[in-house]
Scaffold this motif. Structure first.
Motif, PDB file in Angstrom:
ATOM      1  N   THR A  91      -4.091  14.679   1.047  1.00 40.96           N
ATOM      2  CA  THR A  91      -3.621  15.553   2.065  1.00 40.96           C
ATOM      3  C   THR A  91      -3.974  14.988   3.630  1.00 40.96           C
ATOM      4  OG1 THR A  91      -5.635  16.710   2.358  1.00 40.96           O
ATOM      5  CG2 THR A  91      -4.064  17.498   0.741  1.00 40.96           C
ATOM      6  N   PRO A  92      -3.277  15.562   4.748  1.00 39.12           N
ATOM      7  CA  PRO A  92      -3.651  14.979   5.815  1.00 39.12           C
ATOM      8  C   PRO A  92      -5.077  15.197   6.358  1.00 39.12           C
ATOM      9  CG  PRO A  92      -1.617  16.071   5.942  1.00 39.12           C
ATOM     10  CD  PRO A  92      -2.133  16.445   4.780  1.00 39.12           C
ATOM     11  N   GLU A  93      -5.695  16.249   5.753  1.00 37.51           N
ATOM     12  CA  GLU A  93      -7.079  16.703   6.203  1.00 37.51           C
ATOM     13  C   GLU A  93      -8.086  15.555   5.377  1.00 37.51           C
ATOM     14  OE1 GLU A  93      -4.900  18.875   4.775  1.00 37.51           O
ATOM     15  OE2 GLU A  93      -4.423  20.264   6.688  1.00 37.51           O
ATOM     16  N   GLN A  94      -7.576  15.259   4.015  1.00 38.78           N
ATOM     17  CA  GLN A  94      -8.397  14.350   3.356  1.00 38.78           C
ATOM     18  C   GLN A  94      -8.537  13.075   4.199  1.00 38.78           C
ATOM     19  OE1 GLN A  94      -6.395  14.845  -0.427  1.00 38.78           O
ATOM     20  NE2 GLN A  94      -8.301  15.291  -1.357  1.00 38.78           N
ATOM     21  N   LEU A  95      -7.105  12.599   4.812  1.00 37.09           N
ATOM     22  CA  LEU A  95      -6.957  11.335   5.242  1.00 37.09           C
ATOM     23  C   LEU A  95      -7.921  11.548   6.547  1.00 37.09           C
ATOM     24  CD1 LEU A  95      -3.134  10.369   4.761  1.00 37.09           C
ATOM     25  CD2 LEU A  95      -5.250   9.492   3.851  1.00 37.09           C
ATOM     26  N   ALA A  96      -7.820  12.386   7.456  1.00 38.78           N
ATOM     27  CA  ALA A  96      -8.702  12.702   8.499  1.00 38.78           C
ATOM     28  C   ALA A  96     -10.042  12.618   8.224  1.00 38.78           C
ATOM     29  CB  ALA A  96      -8.316  13.800   9.228  1.00 38.78           C
ATOM     30  N   ARG A  97     -10.518  13.107   7.238  1.00 38.61           N
ATOM     31  CA  ARG A  97     -12.115  13.043   6.799  1.00 38.61           C
ATOM     32  C   ARG A  97     -12.339  11.496   6.457  1.00 38.61           C
ATOM     33  NH1 ARG A  97     -11.150  17.850   4.475  1.00 38.61           N
ATOM     34  NH2 ARG A  97     -10.845  17.047   2.523  1.00 38.61           N
ATOM     35  N   MET A  98     -11.420  11.000   5.799  1.00 40.74           N
ATOM     36  CA  MET A  98     -11.755   9.341   5.267  1.00 40.74           C
ATOM     37  C   MET A  98     -11.755   8.755   6.666  1.00 40.74           C
ATOM     38  SD  MET A  98      -9.420   6.708   3.477  1.00 40.74           S
ATOM     39  CE  MET A  98      -8.417   6.553   4.902  1.00 40.74           C
TER      40      MET A  98
END
Length: 106
Positions: A91-98
């Motif tokens: 998800t975009p949120e997972q990519l941002a956290r990564m």
């Protein structure tokens, strides 16, 4: 995704451990990651800044083998097979956290 380079500190206590102890602990970690396929690589990257692929890449580098061979050791099967069984789109949120987590790596 990119894995960080080895950045060990001088006189690192890890260097004083017996290789057999280190190997046993590493094997336990890899087997746990093989068992916990519910822990997605993207989430591992978001929390810890490394994932199964990173571990496989480190094995490949240390063992003078190609990345796929190292990753297959960690996945317990060829990477493509592991992805078919366990991978879901990030998800975009997972990519941002990564991205935020990776920025903290040395």
């Amino acid at each position: 995704m990119s894995c960080s380079d080895d950045q060990t500190a001088p006189n690192d206590a890890l260097d004083t451990l017996d290789d057999a102890v280190v190997a046993a602990a590493f094997r336990r970690l890899v087997r746990l990651l093989q068992h916990r396929s519910d822990a997605a690589n993207i989430d591992l990257m978001g929390l810890a800044g490394f994932c199964r692929n990173c571990l496989g890449d480190w094995i490949a580098e240390a063992g003078d083998m190609d990345k796929e061979a190292g990753r297959a050791i960690v996945h317990g099967m060829p990477t493509a097979a592991w992805k078919n069984l366990h991978h879901t789109a990030a998800t975009p949120e997972q990519l941002a956290r990564m991205e935020e987590s990776m920025a903290k790596n040395p």
